[in-house]
Write a protein that holds these residues in place. Structure first.
Motif, PDB file in Angstrom:
ATOM      1  N   GLY A 244       0.972  -1.374   0.136  1.00  0.00           N
ATOM      2  CA  GLY A 244       0.026  -0.105   0.027  1.00  0.00           C
ATOM      3  C   GLY A 244       0.992   1.217  -0.171  1.00  0.00           C
ATOM      4  O   GLY A 244       2.066   1.149   0.096  1.00  0.00           O
ATOM      5  N   ASN A 245       0.279   2.345  -0.124  1.00  0.00           N
ATOM      6  CA  ASN A 245       0.942   3.633   0.231  1.00  0.00           C
ATOM      7  C   ASN A 245       1.962   3.660  -1.018  1.00  0.00           C
ATOM      8  O   ASN A 245       3.133   4.537  -0.872  1.00  0.00           O
ATOM      9  CB  ASN A 245       1.285   3.806   1.433  1.00  0.00           C
ATOM     10  CG  ASN A 245       0.322   3.983   2.497  1.00  0.00           C
ATOM     11  OD1 ASN A 245      -0.622   4.525   2.350  1.00  0.00           O
ATOM     12  ND2 ASN A 245       0.644   3.107   3.543  1.00  0.00           N
ATOM     13  N   ARG A 246       1.881   3.459  -2.243  1.00  0.00           N
ATOM     14  CA  ARG A 246       2.785   3.570  -3.283  1.00  0.00           C
ATOM     15  C   ARG A 246       3.803   3.040  -2.977  1.00  0.00           C
ATOM     16  O   ARG A 246       5.240   3.322  -3.653  1.00  0.00           O
ATOM     17  CB  ARG A 246       2.710   4.903  -3.933  1.00  0.00           C
ATOM     18  CG  ARG A 246       1.494   5.491  -4.140  1.00  0.00           C
ATOM     19  CD  ARG A 246       1.495   6.823  -4.644  1.00  0.00           C
ATOM     20  NE  ARG A 246       2.036   6.910  -5.957  1.00  0.00           N
ATOM     21  CZ  ARG A 246       1.533   6.499  -7.112  1.00  0.00           C
ATOM     22  NH1 ARG A 246       0.310   5.908  -7.210  1.00  0.00           N
ATOM     23  NH2 ARG A 246       2.087   6.857  -8.074  1.00  0.00           N
TER      24      ARG A 246
ATOM     25  N   CYS B 135       4.517  -5.085  -6.399  1.00  0.00           N
ATOM     26  CA  CYS B 135       3.700  -3.669  -5.960  1.00  0.00           C
ATOM     27  C   CYS B 135       2.148  -4.138  -5.745  1.00  0.00           C
ATOM     28  O   CYS B 135       1.807  -5.349  -6.241  1.00  0.00           O
ATOM     29  CB  CYS B 135       3.740  -2.838  -6.968  1.00  0.00           C
ATOM     30  SG  CYS B 135       3.193  -3.013  -8.609  1.00  0.00           S
ATOM     31  N   GLY B 136       1.229  -3.210  -5.444  1.00  0.00           N
ATOM     32  CA  GLY B 136       0.028  -3.416  -5.157  1.00  0.00           C
ATOM     33  C   GLY B 136      -0.853  -3.278  -6.592  1.00  0.00           C
ATOM     34  O   GLY B 136      -0.187  -2.684  -7.379  1.00  0.00           O
ATOM     35  N   SER B 137      -2.135  -3.603  -6.729  1.00  0.00           N
ATOM     36  CA  SER B 137      -2.755  -3.341  -7.573  1.00  0.00           C
ATOM     37  C   SER B 137      -3.255  -2.067  -7.744  1.00  0.00           C
ATOM     38  O   SER B 137      -3.366  -1.501  -9.076  1.00  0.00           O
ATOM     39  CB  SER B 137      -4.285  -4.272  -7.792  1.00  0.00           C
ATOM     40  OG  SER B 137      -4.862  -3.990  -6.400  1.00  0.00           O
ATOM     41  N   ASP B 138      -3.219  -1.247  -6.969  1.00  0.00           N
ATOM     42  CA  ASP B 138      -3.588   0.082  -7.316  1.00  0.00           C
ATOM     43  C   ASP B 138      -2.348   0.858  -7.901  1.00  0.00           C
ATOM     44  O   ASP B 138      -2.463   1.927  -8.332  1.00  0.00           O
ATOM     45  CB  ASP B 138      -3.788   0.525  -5.684  1.00  0.00           C
ATOM     46  CG  ASP B 138      -5.103   0.639  -5.163  1.00  0.00           C
ATOM     47  OD1 ASP B 138      -5.884  -0.184  -5.856  1.00  0.00           O
ATOM     48  OD2 ASP B 138      -5.240   0.921  -3.857  1.00  0.00           O
ATOM     49  N   ASP B 139      -1.220   0.418  -7.781  1.00  0.00           N
ATOM     50  CA  ASP B 139       0.151   0.726  -8.449  1.00  0.00           C
ATOM     51  C   ASP B 139       0.706   0.303  -9.631  1.00  0.00           C
ATOM     52  O   ASP B 139       1.785   0.655  -9.932  1.00  0.00           O
ATOM     53  CB  ASP B 139       1.044   1.001  -7.305  1.00  0.00           C
ATOM     54  CG  ASP B 139       0.508   1.951  -6.153  1.00  0.00           C
ATOM     55  OD1 ASP B 139       0.245   3.181  -6.236  1.00  0.00           O
ATOM     56  OD2 ASP B 139       0.775   1.282  -5.039  1.00  0.00           O
TER      57      ASP B 139
ATOM     58  N   ASP C 126       1.085   2.378 -12.741  1.00  0.00           N
ATOM     59  CA  ASP C 126       2.031   3.586 -12.614  1.00  0.00           C
ATOM     60  C   ASP C 126       3.509   2.957 -12.601  1.00  0.00           C
ATOM     61  O   ASP C 126       4.341   3.453 -13.108  1.00  0.00           O
ATOM     62  CB  ASP C 126       1.987   4.367 -11.248  1.00  0.00           C
ATOM     63  CG  ASP C 126       0.919   5.614 -11.619  1.00  0.00           C
ATOM     64  OD1 ASP C 126       0.796   5.760 -12.511  1.00  0.00           O
ATOM     65  OD2 ASP C 126       0.425   6.012 -10.291  1.00  0.00           O
TER      66      ASP C 126
END
Length: 133
Positions: free
Chosen positions: A19-21, A41-45, A48
């Motif tokens: 989390g948190n990039r 890395c996480g799916s949110d990042d 990017d």
């Protein structure tokens, strides 16, 4: 991850805080930037972290710096995207078969205990021995 990585011990990716990039990479083979051989890395990042060319194409710094390698490019893009790069203990090393071709380094040292497999970068193997004896 790469198909030519040999994992000497368990690589438990669930232990990493993504989390948190946060991005996680192994040490070594940075070439004055960040290694492009393995990434957690996480799916949110993930977009990017992996989609580097739009940033590359619209930036002025790439035009100003001649001879930038892919590791330096990756480091710069991740920095611009405010991604936090962390290192984890290396549990894998890069290997090759005697018939493999390469543009960079020829593998010549055998992987101990694995007949027919060669170490591509012996320094990676040495780092793994400290973590996975």
């Amino acid at each position: 991850t790469r198909s030519d990585h040999y994992y000497q011990c368990i690589h438990n990716i669930s232990e990493f805080s993504v989390g948190n990039r946060n991005l996680w990479i192994p040490p070594g083979q940075d070439y004055r930037g960040r290694t492009d051989r393995h990434l957690i890395c996480g799916s949110d990042d993930v977009l990017d972290a992996l989609d580097v060319f739009p940033t590359f194409m619209r930036s002025n710094w790439v035009r100003e710096k001649k001879g930038m390698n892919t590791e330096q490019l990756l480091s710069r893009v991740w920095e611009e995207k405010n991604l936090n790069v962390n290192y984890f203990d290396r549990v894998m090393f890069t290997t090759a078969l005697p018939s493999d071709t390469t543009r960079w380094a020829w593998a010549k040292d055998p992987v101990p205990g694995v007949p027919g497999l060669l170490l591509k970068y012996p320094i990676e193997y040495d780092m793994v021995q400290d973590v996975c004896p």
